[in-house]
Motif scaffolding. Structure first.
Motif, PDB file in Angstrom:
ATOM      1  N   VAL A   8       0.858  -1.186   0.000  1.00 37.48           N
ATOM      2  CA  VAL A   8       0.000   0.000   0.000  1.00 37.48           C
ATOM      3  C   VAL A   8       0.897   1.240   0.000  1.00 37.48           C
ATOM      4  O   VAL A   8       1.721   1.421   0.904  1.00 37.48           O
ATOM      5  N   PRO A  20       0.580   5.092   0.283  1.00 36.43           N
ATOM      6  CA  PRO A  20      -0.239   6.278   0.505  1.00 36.43           C
ATOM      7  C   PRO A  20       0.263   7.460  -0.327  1.00 36.43           C
ATOM      8  O   PRO A  20       1.454   7.781  -0.316  1.00 36.43           O
ATOM      9  N   ILE A  61      -5.448   5.018   7.369  1.00 29.24           N
ATOM     10  CA  ILE A  61      -4.800   4.027   6.510  1.00 29.24           C
ATOM     11  C   ILE A  61      -4.079   2.981   7.356  1.00 29.24           C
ATOM     12  O   ILE A  61      -4.148   1.774   7.085  1.00 29.24           O
ATOM     13  N   THR A  62      -3.375   3.423   8.381  1.00 29.60           N
ATOM     14  CA  THR A  62      -2.667   2.491   9.257  1.00 29.60           C
ATOM     15  C   THR A  62      -3.629   1.480   9.864  1.00 29.60           C
ATOM     16  O   THR A  62      -3.357   0.266   9.898  1.00 29.60           O
ATOM     17  N   VAL A  89      -4.950  -1.051   7.132  1.00 28.03           N
ATOM     18  CA  VAL A  89      -3.993  -2.097   6.769  1.00 28.03           C
ATOM     19  C   VAL A  89      -3.946  -3.162   7.858  1.00 28.03           C
ATOM     20  O   VAL A  89      -3.851  -4.368   7.566  1.00 28.03           O
ATOM     21  N   PHE A 141       1.291  -7.908   3.980  1.00 25.82           N
ATOM     22  CA  PHE A 141       1.040  -6.507   3.631  1.00 25.82           C
ATOM     23  C   PHE A 141       2.214  -5.645   4.069  1.00 25.82           C
ATOM     24  O   PHE A 141       2.804  -5.856   5.131  1.00 25.82           O
ATOM     25  N   SER A 176       3.019  -1.313   4.131  1.00 26.77           N
ATOM     26  CA  SER A 176       2.458   0.014   3.892  1.00 26.77           C
ATOM     27  C   SER A 176       3.546   1.056   4.134  1.00 26.77           C
ATOM     28  O   SER A 176       4.219   1.029   5.169  1.00 26.77           O
TER      29      SER A 176
END
Length: 290
Positions: A194, A196, A208-209, A212, A224, A226
């Motif tokens: 991911v 951002p 977002i954190t 995920v 995953f 991020s």
């Protein structure tokens, strides 16, 4: 008197995000000690847009207005130009020049590629053909702003070996991150990165954190990674410096995609500017405001 460079940040309900923009300005002053650099915010923080413009005009004959914003939506196309028009009326002795936003460009692509490479290293360098990528932005009701992000996603796919680079948004428009992760899982991705598409932290970056982390629970067999937002990268400083030099050299100011469009004219005539604050600092050349 020298030019004043007015750096315009979006502003965040989270103080940390506003502090990061102030820190960017402080680092920029260190890079360019001869420049007069000031900061204001569109919303959620002080000084606001109108006050920032008039404050800069109070001690400068020329103000270079630079939005520290990735995509051109309502703030860039309507709110800032309307605020500049207001400032011109109340500070007639000052020239205001408006530079373009950061936009989709090769320097931003270089940042995304570097962040993607770092995420792949964090995942122990898996096969990129089984590693999906999600470019995750704020989202807008403006199709051109969303289109700029789509362009960056396509460029990222063409510049890497990843076969699947998707676009997702945290709000306003679709698809959202959860739906894109579901699609990539169904297509057999073993890892998902991911990315951002944000300059500074705030409530949406914090969201977002959490998202995920939820995805890790939903898809325990998928790994995953991020990355963080990227407001203090070298390329951002260089892009902003390029904007300053272009304005100082007399290069034509960019025509915004909606300049002259009927929707902006109608909104202006009806008084529907997208302003969030209406306090006004006084400039020496400005008449007093009631």
């Amino acid at each position: 008197m020298t030019d004043t460079i007015l750096l315009i940040g979006h502003g965040s309900r989270e103080r940390e995000g506003n502090d990061e923009i102030q820190a960017f300005a402080a680092q920029w002053r260190q890079r360019q000690p001869a420049w007069q650099i000031e900061v204001c915010f569109i919303e959620f923080a002080d000084p606001g847009l109108h006050d920032g413009l008039l404050r800069a005009a109070s001690h400068s004959r020329r103000v270079l207005v630079l939005p520290l914003i990735l995509n051109a939506a309502g703030h860039v196309k309507m709110e800032i130009p309307e605020a500049i028009e207001h400032a011109r009326e109340h500070a007639p002795g000052t020239e205001f020049l408006y530079g373009p936003h950061l936009t989709a460009c090769d320097p931003i692509l270089a940042i995304l590629k570097r962040r993607l490479a770092q995420a792949m290293a964090e995942l122990d360098m898996p096969d990129p053909t089984t590693t999906g990528v999600v470019l995750l932005g704020r989202g807008s009701s403006d199709r051109q702003a969303n289109g700029e992000m789509a362009k960056m996603a396509r460029w990222l796919q063409e510049e890497t070996q990843h076969e699947l680079v998707d676009l997702a948004f945290t709000g306003i428009t679709y698809p959202r991150l959860e739906r894109v992760a579901q699609r990539q899982a169904l297509l057999g991705m073993k890892q998902i990165v991911v990315l951002p598409y944000y300059l500074y932290t705030g409530t949406l970056v914090q969201r977002i954190t959490r998202q995920v982390e939820h995805l890790r629970v939903q898809y325990p067999t998928i790994r995953f990674a991020s990355t963080a937002h990227f407001g203090h990268e070298r390329e951002i400083f260089e892009l902003m410096e390029q904007r300053v030099l272009e304005l100082q050299s007399g290069a034509p100011q960019s025509r915004l995609p909606c300049d002259g469009c009927k929707f902006r004219e109608i909104a202006h005539d009806l008084g529907h500017g997208h302003s969030h604050e209406h306090t006004h600092a006084s400039a020496p050349t400005a008449p007093s405001l009631a």
